[in-house]
Each structure stands twice: as structure tokens, then as C-alpha cells.
Write a protein that holds these residues in place. Sequence first.
Motif, PDB file in Angstrom:
ATOM      1  N   ALA A   1       0.834  -1.212   0.000  1.00  8.45           N
ATOM      2  CA  ALA A   1       0.000   0.000   0.000  1.00  8.45           C
ATOM      3  C   ALA A   1       0.865   1.258   0.000  1.00  8.45           C
ATOM      4  O   ALA A   1       0.567   2.228  -0.709  1.00  8.45           O
ATOM      5  CB  ALA A   1      -0.930  -0.008   1.199  1.00  8.45           C
ATOM      6  N   LEU A   2       1.936   1.275   0.791  1.00  7.66           N
ATOM      7  CA  LEU A   2       2.827   2.432   0.829  1.00  7.66           C
ATOM      8  C   LEU A   2       3.543   2.625  -0.503  1.00  7.66           C
ATOM      9  O   LEU A   2       3.724   3.755  -0.970  1.00  7.66           O
ATOM     10  CB  LEU A   2       3.841   2.274   1.959  1.00  7.66           C
ATOM     11  CG  LEU A   2       3.303   2.491   3.375  1.00  7.66           C
ATOM     12  CD1 LEU A   2       4.334   2.047   4.412  1.00  7.66           C
ATOM     13  CD2 LEU A   2       2.917   3.949   3.601  1.00  7.66           C
ATOM     14  N   VAL A   3       3.949   1.531  -1.125  1.00  5.96           N
ATOM     15  CA  VAL A   3       4.631   1.619  -2.427  1.00  5.96           C
ATOM     16  C   VAL A   3       3.674   2.124  -3.490  1.00  5.96           C
ATOM     17  O   VAL A   3       4.010   3.013  -4.283  1.00  5.96           O
ATOM     18  CB  VAL A   3       5.214   0.245  -2.821  1.00  5.96           C
ATOM     19  CG1 VAL A   3       5.718   0.264  -4.260  1.00  5.96           C
ATOM     20  CG2 VAL A   3       6.350  -0.146  -1.877  1.00  5.96           C
ATOM     21  N   TRP A   4       2.478   1.582  -3.528  1.00  6.05           N
ATOM     22  CA  TRP A   4       1.525   2.005  -4.551  1.00  6.05           C
ATOM     23  C   TRP A   4       1.110   3.462  -4.349  1.00  6.05           C
ATOM     24  O   TRP A   4       0.934   4.200  -5.324  1.00  6.05           O
ATOM     25  CB  TRP A   4       0.292   1.097  -4.517  1.00  6.05           C
ATOM     26  CG  TRP A   4       0.536  -0.247  -5.157  1.00  6.05           C
ATOM     27  CD1 TRP A   4       1.732  -0.742  -5.594  1.00  6.05           C
ATOM     28  CD2 TRP A   4      -0.437  -1.251  -5.433  1.00  6.05           C
ATOM     29  NE1 TRP A   4       1.571  -2.002  -6.114  1.00  6.05           N
ATOM     30  CE2 TRP A   4       0.245  -2.338  -6.029  1.00  6.05           C
ATOM     31  CE3 TRP A   4      -1.802  -1.350  -5.218  1.00  6.05           C
ATOM     32  CZ2 TRP A   4      -0.416  -3.501  -6.430  1.00  6.05           C
ATOM     33  CZ3 TRP A   4      -2.462  -2.508  -5.617  1.00  6.05           C
ATOM     34  CH2 TRP A   4      -1.777  -3.573  -6.217  1.00  6.05           C
ATOM     35  N   ARG A   5       0.960   3.894  -3.097  1.00  6.69           N
ATOM     36  CA  ARG A   5       0.630   5.309  -2.847  1.00  6.69           C
ATOM     37  C   ARG A   5       1.732   6.198  -3.403  1.00  6.69           C
ATOM     38  O   ARG A   5       1.455   7.202  -4.083  1.00  6.69           O
ATOM     39  CB  ARG A   5       0.464   5.573  -1.355  1.00  6.69           C
ATOM     40  CG  ARG A   5       0.155   7.041  -1.045  1.00  6.69           C
ATOM     41  CD  ARG A   5       0.028   7.339   0.422  1.00  6.69           C
ATOM     42  NE  ARG A   5       1.280   7.235   1.148  1.00  6.69           N
ATOM     43  CZ  ARG A   5       1.552   7.928   2.252  1.00  6.69           C
ATOM     44  NH1 ARG A   5       0.677   8.775   2.742  1.00  6.69           N
ATOM     45  NH2 ARG A   5       2.692   7.772   2.881  1.00  6.69           N
ATOM     46  N   CYS A   6       2.964   5.843  -3.132  1.00  3.83           N
ATOM     47  CA  CYS A   6       4.106   6.615  -3.618  1.00  3.83           C
ATOM     48  C   CYS A   6       4.095   6.690  -5.139  1.00  3.83           C
ATOM     49  O   CYS A   6       4.283   7.758  -5.729  1.00  3.83           O
ATOM     50  CB  CYS A   6       5.400   5.966  -3.115  1.00  3.83           C
ATOM     51  SG  CYS A   6       6.904   6.609  -3.862  1.00  3.83           S
TER      52      CYS A   6
END
Length: 389
Positions: free
Chosen positions: A300-305
Motif C-alpha cells: 500500500a505504501l509503495v503504490w501510494r508513492c
Amino acid sequence: MSEYDIELTEEHIMLRDMVRKFAEKEIAPVVDKDENEHRFQRELVNQMAELGLFGCPVPEEYGGNNMGYLAHAIVTEEIGRASGSLRVAFNMQTMGTSVSILKWGSEEIKRKYIPELMAARLLGCFGITEPDAGSDTAAMTTTAVKDGNEYVLNGRKMWITWAPVADMAVVFAMTDKKAKHKGMSAFVMDMDMPGVSTLSIKEKLGLWACPTGEIIMEDVRVPAGYLLGEEGKGFGMLMQELISTRLSAAAGAVGTCQAALDEAVKYATERQQFGQPIAQFQMVQEVVARMVAETEAARALVWRCAMQKDRGLVNNMRETVLAKYYACRAADEVPNLGLEVLSAYGYSNEYPIARILRDGKVYKILEGATNIMKMIIAQDALNLKKANR
């Protein structure tokens, strides 16, 4: 739309499924043999290039497909799920080289190098780290002295991925040593230029199928037109480059987590103890639950970035560092949990978890050590130094 709204398009799903199928068919059957024999497969890199996997953040006019950073993260995760060694291709061919040239290179340099990197006709690398300059990048001692229409480069780069096999490099050097970080510049350098040599680093904990080495530069004459951007602007460019390469590292780390989770689930449903699969035991379920949570949170953090970049937020260092810190820490922790599930079998090379665990360790080191990531996050939260300036 909120920055936390993440929804894959049909195009993203088709891309993911295509890359997953390729990885399962072409990489998975040979990955353990390649790792054990320390064999770098150029052919697999060529196949990834033929599928257009390196071109997601690159415009079509330079050989890319312009699908964006989320697509790049998805592709990188899927390849990283199959092989940590081949995951590095997305920084060597895309983020550390092509994207840097795209941002700061002249039109001539863009057209000379980016299409060749996209097609893997050239293999790339980038030179930042030195024997005595790791996290302290401003301490680098490699120099570039202007001499007419050329720069003369002298120095040594250490721990450079693909150094022994690369055809070109993006190299950072000091054009004004007295100015410290304000005296740093960046150059494109062909690896066959006179004065360039390499040494291989053969003994590593993991990523055995990924060539790593040193680059030695002795009076290497680089045309002045190979300077990226302006002289003395290299430090700012380096920070921007790291925002790109850290996204790839974080996405690959998620792939490592998913690979470890896959192995743990498969083993837990097959292994019988006390007359039933060990998946029935609550202690095993507790471990698997933690693996799932860590993997999903990291993704989730990677995709948000990545989605922020697709929406035009170029300088999202804070979100990139958060993704890199969390995902790369998870890439170390989740395979360890997987080893708990597989127990003695996981400690042998009979199962992939041993390889996955070894490869996961490196993510806390590359593209910025974990402590550097925590420092950036803390300083931003404490208003000591805002990350997204």
C-alpha cells in the motif's frame, strides 16, 4: 481523489498478469540454478526488454510505453517476487539511468542512450557509492576536471550493481572538491572508454546471480556534452535520482515479501504433523497473519508513492522514504517469519525460502540505509527538515 485511493485499472491488471506469467514460466524454473551457479542471464534481461517492462515511466518517443510509475512498481514487484537478482534491472535500465538522462540529459544524449537501454541493447549502471562514501555521498572523492571540451574523471566506485557487465554508467563526481556537495556533478560514461576498468565482487550473502563490482576510473576522458544538467548541480540531481531508485527497491522488497508468504502458505497447507496440516495450528496462523499484514502494508505504501508520481507530485521524498523504509524492513522480517513456518526444511536449500531470506537482507542497505530513511522521516515529523521541499 484522496492520496490513499489506490485502484488498479484493467490495463494495470493485464500488465501484472502478463509479467507474473512470464516470471513463472521463464524465471522461476531456473532461478535457483542461476543463483547457485552465480550465473547472470542476459537473455532474461533481453526478454524483459522485448516485453517492454523497462519503459513504464519513459515516453514512447524514447522507446518507453509511458504507462507510469504505478505500472513500474507492479512490474518490479512481480519480477522481484521471482528473483531478487533480476529485480535490479529496473534500476539499472530505467530509474538510475534512463530516467536520470530523461530529466537532465541533452536531446542528443537522450536519443543516444535511452532507446538502447529500453531495448537492453545496452546494459546500464550508476556510480554513487565509494569505499569511503556510502550514506555520506558528499564525501565522495571521485573528481571530474574540465579540460577543453572534455572532463577527465579519476576515482573509484564501490558496490556498483552490474559494473562487470554494464555498457554505460551514470557517474557522480566532484567538479569542485572545495564546495563539497555543491561541487558535485553527474556524467554519462561509456564503460569501454580508455581508463575505465572493473573488479568483480564475488562473495556476497545473497543476489548471487547479480554481478556486482568496483569501477576504477584513471584519466577517463568524457566529452563535455556528456555532463548531465549543470556543473555543480549533481547533489540535487542525486537526491532526485534516489527518489526514483528507492521506489524500485521498495517495490522489489514487496515482491520478496510476497514470495516468502507464498512459500509459507504452500508449506503450511502441505506439511502434516499430529495428523493434520500445520496450517490448522494457531501458532502457525499467527505467523502467517503477520506475514500477510506486513506484505499488504508495504504494498500500500509503495503504490501510494507510485500513484503520487503518476499524478504529478515529482518530489515526494517523504512518501518514497516511508515506502522504502517499511517495505525494505518487511523484506528482512517476512522471510524470517517464513523460515519459522518451514523450520528445518527452510534452513536447507531444498526450499526457496533460504534464497528469499538471503536476498531480502540487502533491501535495508541499498538505495539508502534504514537508519538514513528513519532520520529523514523523523526530521520531517519534527519539522527539523521537511522532506518534500
